[in-house]
Scaffold this active site. Structure first.
Site, PDB file in Angstrom:
ATOM      1  N   LYS A   1       0.192  10.651   0.207  1.00  0.00           N
ATOM      2  CA  LYS A   1      -1.259  10.398   0.156  1.00  0.00           C
ATOM      3  C   LYS A   1      -2.068  11.680  -0.118  1.00  0.00           C
ATOM      4  O   LYS A   1      -2.020  12.180  -1.237  1.00  0.00           O
ATOM      5  CB  LYS A   1      -1.685   9.647   1.415  1.00  0.00           C
ATOM      6  CG  LYS A   1      -0.911   8.312   1.450  1.00  0.00           C
ATOM      7  CD  LYS A   1      -1.270   7.309   2.472  1.00  0.00           C
ATOM      8  CE  LYS A   1      -0.472   6.033   2.177  1.00  0.00           C
ATOM      9  NZ  LYS A   1       0.186   5.430   3.300  1.00  0.00           N
TER      10      LYS A   1
ATOM     11  N   TYR B   1       4.938   1.722   9.930  1.00  0.00           N
ATOM     12  CA  TYR B   1       5.406   1.566   8.555  1.00  0.00           C
ATOM     13  C   TYR B   1       5.842   2.926   8.042  1.00  0.00           C
ATOM     14  O   TYR B   1       5.109   3.908   8.197  1.00  0.00           O
ATOM     15  CB  TYR B   1       4.274   1.009   7.682  1.00  0.00           C
ATOM     16  CG  TYR B   1       4.660   0.825   6.227  1.00  0.00           C
ATOM     17  CD1 TYR B   1       5.565  -0.169   5.853  1.00  0.00           C
ATOM     18  CD2 TYR B   1       4.112   1.631   5.234  1.00  0.00           C
ATOM     19  CE1 TYR B   1       5.925  -0.343   4.519  1.00  0.00           C
ATOM     20  CE2 TYR B   1       4.462   1.456   3.901  1.00  0.00           C
ATOM     21  CZ  TYR B   1       5.368   0.476   3.543  1.00  0.00           C
ATOM     22  OH  TYR B   1       5.713   0.306   2.217  1.00  0.00           O
TER      23      TYR B   1
ATOM     24  N   ASP C   1       5.956  10.848  11.061  1.00  0.00           N
ATOM     25  CA  ASP C   1       5.560  10.356   9.741  1.00  0.00           C
ATOM     26  C   ASP C   1       4.062  10.562   9.605  1.00  0.00           C
ATOM     27  O   ASP C   1       3.257   9.787  10.112  1.00  0.00           O
ATOM     28  CB  ASP C   1       5.937   8.880   9.592  1.00  0.00           C
ATOM     29  CG  ASP C   1       5.562   8.352   8.206  1.00  0.00           C
ATOM     30  OD1 ASP C   1       4.893   9.085   7.455  1.00  0.00           O
ATOM     31  OD2 ASP C   1       5.924   7.205   7.900  1.00  0.00           O
TER      32      ASP C   1
HETATM   33  C1  PLP Z   1       1.737   4.934   3.050  1.00  0.00           C
HETATM   34  C2  PLP Z   1       2.730   5.285   4.061  1.00  0.00           C
HETATM   35  C3  PLP Z   1       4.084   5.448   3.751  1.00  0.00           C
HETATM   36  C4  PLP Z   1       4.648   5.143   2.384  1.00  0.00           C
HETATM   37  O1  PLP Z   1       4.165   5.993   1.415  1.00  0.00           O
HETATM   38  P1  PLP Z   1       4.276   5.515  -0.141  1.00  0.00           P
HETATM   39  O2  PLP Z   1       3.725   6.674  -0.889  1.00  0.00           O
HETATM   40  O3  PLP Z   1       3.480   4.274  -0.239  1.00  0.00           O
HETATM   41  O4  PLP Z   1       5.724   5.304  -0.402  1.00  0.00           O
HETATM   42  C5  PLP Z   1       4.940   5.884   4.735  1.00  0.00           C
HETATM   43  N1  PLP Z   1       4.491   6.125   5.984  1.00  0.00           N
HETATM   44  C6  PLP Z   1       3.200   5.975   6.325  1.00  0.00           C
HETATM   45  C7  PLP Z   1       2.760   6.300   7.715  1.00  0.00           C
HETATM   46  C8  PLP Z   1       2.280   5.530   5.388  1.00  0.00           C
HETATM   47  O5  PLP Z   1       1.007   5.342   5.749  1.00  0.00           O
END
Ligand code: PLP
Length: 428
Positions: free
Chosen positions: A267, A144, A239
């Site tokens: 985060k 994701y 990511d």
């Molecule tokens: C949470 C997450 C996102 C998206 O971040 P948001 O702040 O919710 O837009 C993208 N990549 C990873 C791996 C994530 O865990």
């Protein structure tokens, strides 16, 4: 457990907010029942509007490495707010923040702040396209990367648990440039590269996956991926929105010993405020406007409150490198307790853990990619979730998410959680 106020609020919320929530997985759809409305948090715990207390293992879906309301973040916010909430002009703390990130993560030579993980991942793909002059990119099934159109193709997290891995509203044109590979399967990468020769700008990967549950990347796979990207002049994007500052101060790339070309953050980097960041090689980052032609902007990017909270979090990490050992010990203790319980009830569910990210899959198969993850029995997870919730343990309301341990979780919290886990398994 009394949950009348939550129920009332949810009924009201559904009239004005799609599904009653501002982010889909919060709605308990995949585990059944109604979401709880939370009133306040402190340390390892939070309380709902009906006054029930929970030990929290979501930590706002990743940000709360130190639990709720750590004093050093609250103090930083209090002093920042006195000076104003936003200026739309550069501030000193943005420079300090950028310096600190480049210190903690050696592959990041320059960094740009944004407001969410989604913005960070979107911007890296644009940067990679602008830098290479190529248009396609590869993502992995079950990973994701936020909710930009071209990422919502076999995506993990909420998209996966809600059964809409590819969302309506994503055009064919958008989907056409997204190529899908299998996690931990280098052959699937080689195949895509050879059939799209000189057309691939980037490969984006969760270097430790956390959005199909927790799935560890294989050392050999990630090394080969790095080598292939070098050979083919493809920008490798890690990511690290979830793993950054979570699994180590330097993130997954520190643990794996692999330097990506670009990395994304979110985060933890915001200390609980809405923040994201992306950065990496100077040569690529200098393509970003205004030093280069790749446009990227944000009215509230580098916001002083968000920077105060994020900087306090990262500074704490820098000054307290021991927290990662502490998190490892606590998380290993929890994992061992869970595994003992499983043995006692004669189950052999897959338990994946990297540092303070953990996931128990309701399948007895090895889970090392998307296809093996989705063998999990999600209805069993739903039962387990509610058994735990009734015992005051708040887990992610979906199977394909991580359980996060924070430094605020005490031995007492962990013992209580292990007992609840045993009772829950016995009741199922
Ligand atoms: C949470 C997450 C996102 C998206 O971040 P948001 O702040 O919710 O837009 C993208 N990549 C990873 C791996 C994530 O865990």
């Amino acid at each position: 457990m009394k949950t009348e106020k939550s129920k009332q609020l949810f009924e009201e919320a559904k009239k004005y907010i799609p599904g009653g929530v501002n982010s889909p997985v919060r709605a308990f759809k995949s585990v059944g029942g109604d979401p709880l409305f939370i009133k306040k948090g402190l340390g390892s715990k939070f309380w709902d509007v009906d006054g029930n207390e929970y030990i929290d293992y979501i930590g706002s879906w990743g940000p709360h490495l130190f639990g709720h309301n750590p004093p050093f973040i609250i103090d930083a916010l209090k002093s920042a707010i006195e000076n104003g909430t936003s200026f739309g002009a550069p501030t000193e703390i943005e420079v300090e923040m950028a310096k600190l990130i480049t210190e903690l993560v050696p592959s990041v030579e320059m960094v740009r702040m944004v407001n969410s993980g989604t913005e960070a991942t979107m911007s890296t793909v644009r940067a990679a396209r602008g830098y290479t002059g190529k248009e396609k990119f590869i993502k992995f099934e079950g990973c994701y990367h936020g909710h930009a159109d071209y990422f919502l193709i076999k995506a993990g997290s909420g998209a996966l648990t809600l059964g809409v891995p590819t969302s309506p509203g994503v055009t064919k044109g958008n989907a056409a440039d997204t190529l899908l590979a299998d996690y931990n399967d280098i052959a699937s990468i080689k195949k895509l590269i050879s059939s799209n020769k000189n057309e691939i700008a980037a490969v984006i990967i969760e270097p430790i996956a956390g959005n199909m549950g927790v799935v560890k990347v294989k050392d050999k796979f990630i090394k080969e991926l790095r080598a292939i990207c070098d050979e083919e002049k493809i920008v490798l994007i890690f990511d690290e929105v979830m793993t950054g500052f979570r699994v180590a101060a330097g993130g997954a790339q520190e643990i794996l010993g692999i330097k990506p070309d670009l990395s994304t953050y979110g985060k933890i980097i915001g200390g609980g405020l809405p923040v994201g960041a992306f950065g990496g090689k100077r040569e690529i980052m200098e393509k970003i406007a205004p030093s280069g032609p790749v446009y990227q902007a944000g009215t509230l990017s580098g916001n002083p409150l968000a920077m105060a909270a994020g900087y306090a979090a990262l500074k704490y990490i820098k000054n307290n490198p021991g927290i990662y050992n502490e998190l490892e010990e606590k998380s290993a203790f929890l994992e061992n307790g869970f595994n003992e319980n499983l043995k006692a009830v004669g189950k052999n569910y897959a338990m994946n853990r990297v540092g303070s990210m953990m996931c128990m899959f309701f399948t007895e198969n090895l889970v090392d990619d998307f296809k093996s993850a989705v063998k999990s029995d999600t209805s069993l997870y739903g039962k387990y979730f509610h058994e735990m919730l009734n015992r005051g343990i708040y887990l992610a309301p979906a199977q394909f998410e991580a359980l996060f341990v924070s430094t605020a979780h005490s031995k007492e919290d962990l013992d209580k959680t292990i007992r609840a886990h045993k009772e829950s398994l016995e009741r199922m």
